[in-house]
Design a protein around this motif. Structure first.
Motif, PDB file in Angstrom:
ATOM      1  N   ASP A 169     -47.720  16.311  12.520  1.00  0.00           N
ATOM      2  CA  ASP A 169     -46.634  17.051  13.166  1.00  0.00           C
ATOM      3  C   ASP A 169     -46.910  17.399  14.620  1.00  0.00           C
ATOM      4  O   ASP A 169     -46.038  17.937  15.302  1.00  0.00           O
ATOM      5  CB  ASP A 169     -46.327  18.335  12.386  1.00  0.00           C
ATOM      6  CG  ASP A 169     -47.561  19.209  12.172  1.00  0.00           C
ATOM      7  OD1 ASP A 169     -48.657  18.658  11.982  1.00  0.00           O
ATOM      8  OD2 ASP A 169     -47.422  20.435  12.155  1.00  0.00           O
ATOM      9  N   ASN A 178     -44.064  18.601  17.384  1.00  0.00           N
ATOM     10  CA  ASN A 178     -44.137  19.974  17.886  1.00  0.00           C
ATOM     11  C   ASN A 178     -44.274  20.005  19.405  1.00  0.00           C
ATOM     12  O   ASN A 178     -43.700  20.874  20.068  1.00  0.00           O
ATOM     13  CB  ASN A 178     -45.302  20.714  17.229  1.00  0.00           C
ATOM     14  CG  ASN A 178     -45.034  21.054  15.777  1.00  0.00           C
ATOM     15  OD1 ASN A 178     -43.897  21.187  15.349  1.00  0.00           O
ATOM     16  ND2 ASN A 178     -46.107  21.196  14.994  1.00  0.00           N
ATOM     17  N   ASN A 218     -42.646  23.583  13.937  1.00  0.00           N
ATOM     18  CA  ASN A 218     -41.846  23.267  12.747  1.00  0.00           C
ATOM     19  C   ASN A 218     -40.347  23.479  12.984  1.00  0.00           C
ATOM     20  O   ASN A 218     -39.620  23.917  12.099  1.00  0.00           O
ATOM     21  CB  ASN A 218     -42.317  24.110  11.552  1.00  0.00           C
ATOM     22  CG  ASN A 218     -41.877  23.525  10.220  1.00  0.00           C
ATOM     23  OD1 ASN A 218     -41.766  22.314  10.073  1.00  0.00           O
ATOM     24  ND2 ASN A 218     -41.630  24.380   9.246  1.00  0.00           N
ATOM     25  N   GLU A 228     -38.881  25.661  14.852  1.00  0.00           N
ATOM     26  CA  GLU A 228     -38.496  27.058  15.055  1.00  0.00           C
ATOM     27  C   GLU A 228     -39.121  27.617  16.331  1.00  0.00           C
ATOM     28  O   GLU A 228     -40.181  27.183  16.778  1.00  0.00           O
ATOM     29  CB  GLU A 228     -38.924  27.911  13.866  1.00  0.00           C
ATOM     30  CG  GLU A 228     -38.247  27.514  12.555  1.00  0.00           C
ATOM     31  CD  GLU A 228     -38.688  28.374  11.382  1.00  0.00           C
ATOM     32  OE1 GLU A 228     -37.949  28.424  10.385  1.00  0.00           O
ATOM     33  OE2 GLU A 228     -39.777  28.976  11.447  1.00  0.00           O
ATOM     34  N   ASP A 243     -49.081  31.238   5.936  1.00  0.00           N
ATOM     35  CA  ASP A 243     -49.580  30.315   4.924  1.00  0.00           C
ATOM     36  C   ASP A 243     -50.762  29.565   5.525  1.00  0.00           C
ATOM     37  O   ASP A 243     -50.739  29.204   6.694  1.00  0.00           O
ATOM     38  CB  ASP A 243     -48.495  29.335   4.479  1.00  0.00           C
ATOM     39  CG  ASP A 243     -48.871  28.594   3.208  1.00  0.00           C
ATOM     40  OD1 ASP A 243     -49.746  27.689   3.286  1.00  0.00           O
ATOM     41  OD2 ASP A 243     -48.310  28.887   2.138  1.00  0.00           O
ATOM     42  N   HIS A 285     -44.750  24.955   6.744  1.00  0.00           N
ATOM     43  CA  HIS A 285     -43.984  26.126   7.158  1.00  0.00           C
ATOM     44  C   HIS A 285     -44.911  27.340   7.262  1.00  0.00           C
ATOM     45  O   HIS A 285     -44.620  28.412   6.732  1.00  0.00           O
ATOM     46  CB  HIS A 285     -42.843  26.405   6.170  1.00  0.00           C
ATOM     47  CG  HIS A 285     -43.291  26.580   4.757  1.00  0.00           C
ATOM     48  ND1 HIS A 285     -43.539  25.526   3.918  1.00  0.00           N
ATOM     49  CD2 HIS A 285     -43.561  27.691   4.022  1.00  0.00           C
ATOM     50  CE1 HIS A 285     -43.935  25.977   2.739  1.00  0.00           C
ATOM     51  NE2 HIS A 285     -43.949  27.298   2.783  1.00  0.00           N
ATOM     52  N   ALA A 317     -43.977  32.295  10.542  1.00  0.00           N
ATOM     53  CA  ALA A 317     -42.732  33.023  10.336  1.00  0.00           C
ATOM     54  C   ALA A 317     -42.770  34.290  11.170  1.00  0.00           C
ATOM     55  O   ALA A 317     -43.835  34.728  11.615  1.00  0.00           O
ATOM     56  CB  ALA A 317     -42.541  33.370   8.861  1.00  0.00           C
TER      57      ALA A 317
END
Length: 328
Positions: free
Chosen positions: A125, A129, A152, A154, A165, A170, A173
């Motif tokens: 990723d 990103n 991701n 966001e 996590d 994901h 947050a």
């Protein structure tokens, strides 16, 4: 039309990792230049340049290192770049973003990103990103927002984002507010306008020492007892619930607070410390009376970043104000 200039700093992290020996795990090996070459679309958007500061896992970054990166970023702005991107490991991404946000005095965007999959994994990723970070950094609507994390798909504000996590895609947050925006059809879409930020002066002193301890069931106070004599300049406690500790810890904290600043945050991962709800020994009311300061919405790790910066720039008197302004 001339393309805008985009400056990228590569610090290492999972985004740069490959396996160099079978069965020995991945290690930082891919330079920023090599990573940029995997994202040719970025050269359509900007005149991008990259500097590889090092190939470090982000657990090995420190404040002095980040100050050197910040000096470089400030110099890039003075040379006319439209935005700056910092690529690093995700383990300390939320802390680095907070550190930079408190010191970033420019309207030009500062965007941090990384990766959850190494460069050698299928579906890595990192390139996606980095491209998203470039799209956010170069957008006019990103100006005046300080440091942000883009990962991701966001966009997260520095003082809200948390790694929630250990290994999932994901992994990031903003627990209370959700992301500040999303990448929609390759363009950033923000949910709110920019908010006022408290920018601190650059650190003046030699690097201070700020301890972070977590309250836990039945914990002794052997480490807590030695905080002041060990030469620490401040202490952050990750407290139970709404910012609580045991009655014994509260007694020790009272003595510590006579010498150095003490912040009480919550270890829960979401929510604020209380101010005037509980009155038992070790509660927020008791701890405030004993000289500690409640962190409010700021998590323990970000509270430590703030206290380190305030001590380093001799602004400890601004602690209560800064904590009050650190709302999601």
């Amino acid at each position: 039309m001339e393309l805008p200039k985009l400056a990228i700093a590569a610090l290492g992290g999972t985004v740069s990792m490959q396996s160099t020996q079978d069965g020995q795990g991945v290690v930082p090996a891919v330079s920023g230049e090599a990573l940029l070459n995997t994202v040719p679309e970025l050269n359509v958007l900007a005149r991008a340049t990259v500097e590889t500061f090092g190939l470090l896992p982000s657990a090995s970054l420190d404040f002095e290192y980040l100050l050197n990166v910040l000096d470089w970023a400030n110099a890039q702005i003075s040379r006319g770049v439209a935005a700056v991107i910092i690529i690093q490991g995700t383990d300390t991404l939320e802390e680095s973003a907070t550190f930079f946000d408190y010191l970033w005095a420019h309207d030009e965007p500062l965007v941090l990103t990384g990766a959850m999959r190494s460069a050698m994994q299928a579906g890595a990723d990192g390139p996606a990103n980095l491209l998203d970070a470039g799209r956010v950094a170069l957008a006019a609507c990103s100006r005046g927002r300080g440091a942000q994390v883009v990962i991701n798909g966001e966009i997260h504000r520095a003082n809200s984002v948390r790694k929630v996590d250990s290994m999932a895609m994901h992994a990031f947050a903003s627990p209370l507010t959700g992301p500040a925006g999303l990448l929609v059809e390759s363009a950033p879409r923000y949910f709110q306008p920019p908010v006022a930020r408290h920018v601190l002066p650059m650190p003046q002193d030699t690097l201070p020492k700020i301890a972070l301890l977590e309250a836990s069931l039945g914990a002794d106070s052997m480490l807590l007892d030695k905080i002041v004599e060990s030469g620490y300049d401040g202490l952050v406690i990750a407290g139970f619930g709404a910012g609580h500790v045991s009655a014994h810890w509260a007694e020790v904290i009272e003595g510590i607070a006579r010498h150095i600043p003490v912040i009480i945050a919550t270890r829960t991962g979401c929510g604020a410390t209380a101010q005037a709800t509980y009155g038992f020994a070790g509660s927020e009311i008791d701890l405030t009376r004993k000289g500690a300061v409640m962190a409010g919405f700021l998590c323990p790790r970000k509270a430590r970043i703030l206290l380190w910066l305030l001590v380093a720039c001799r602004q400890q008197a601004q602690l209560v104000k800064c904590l009050a302004e650190s709302t999601p």
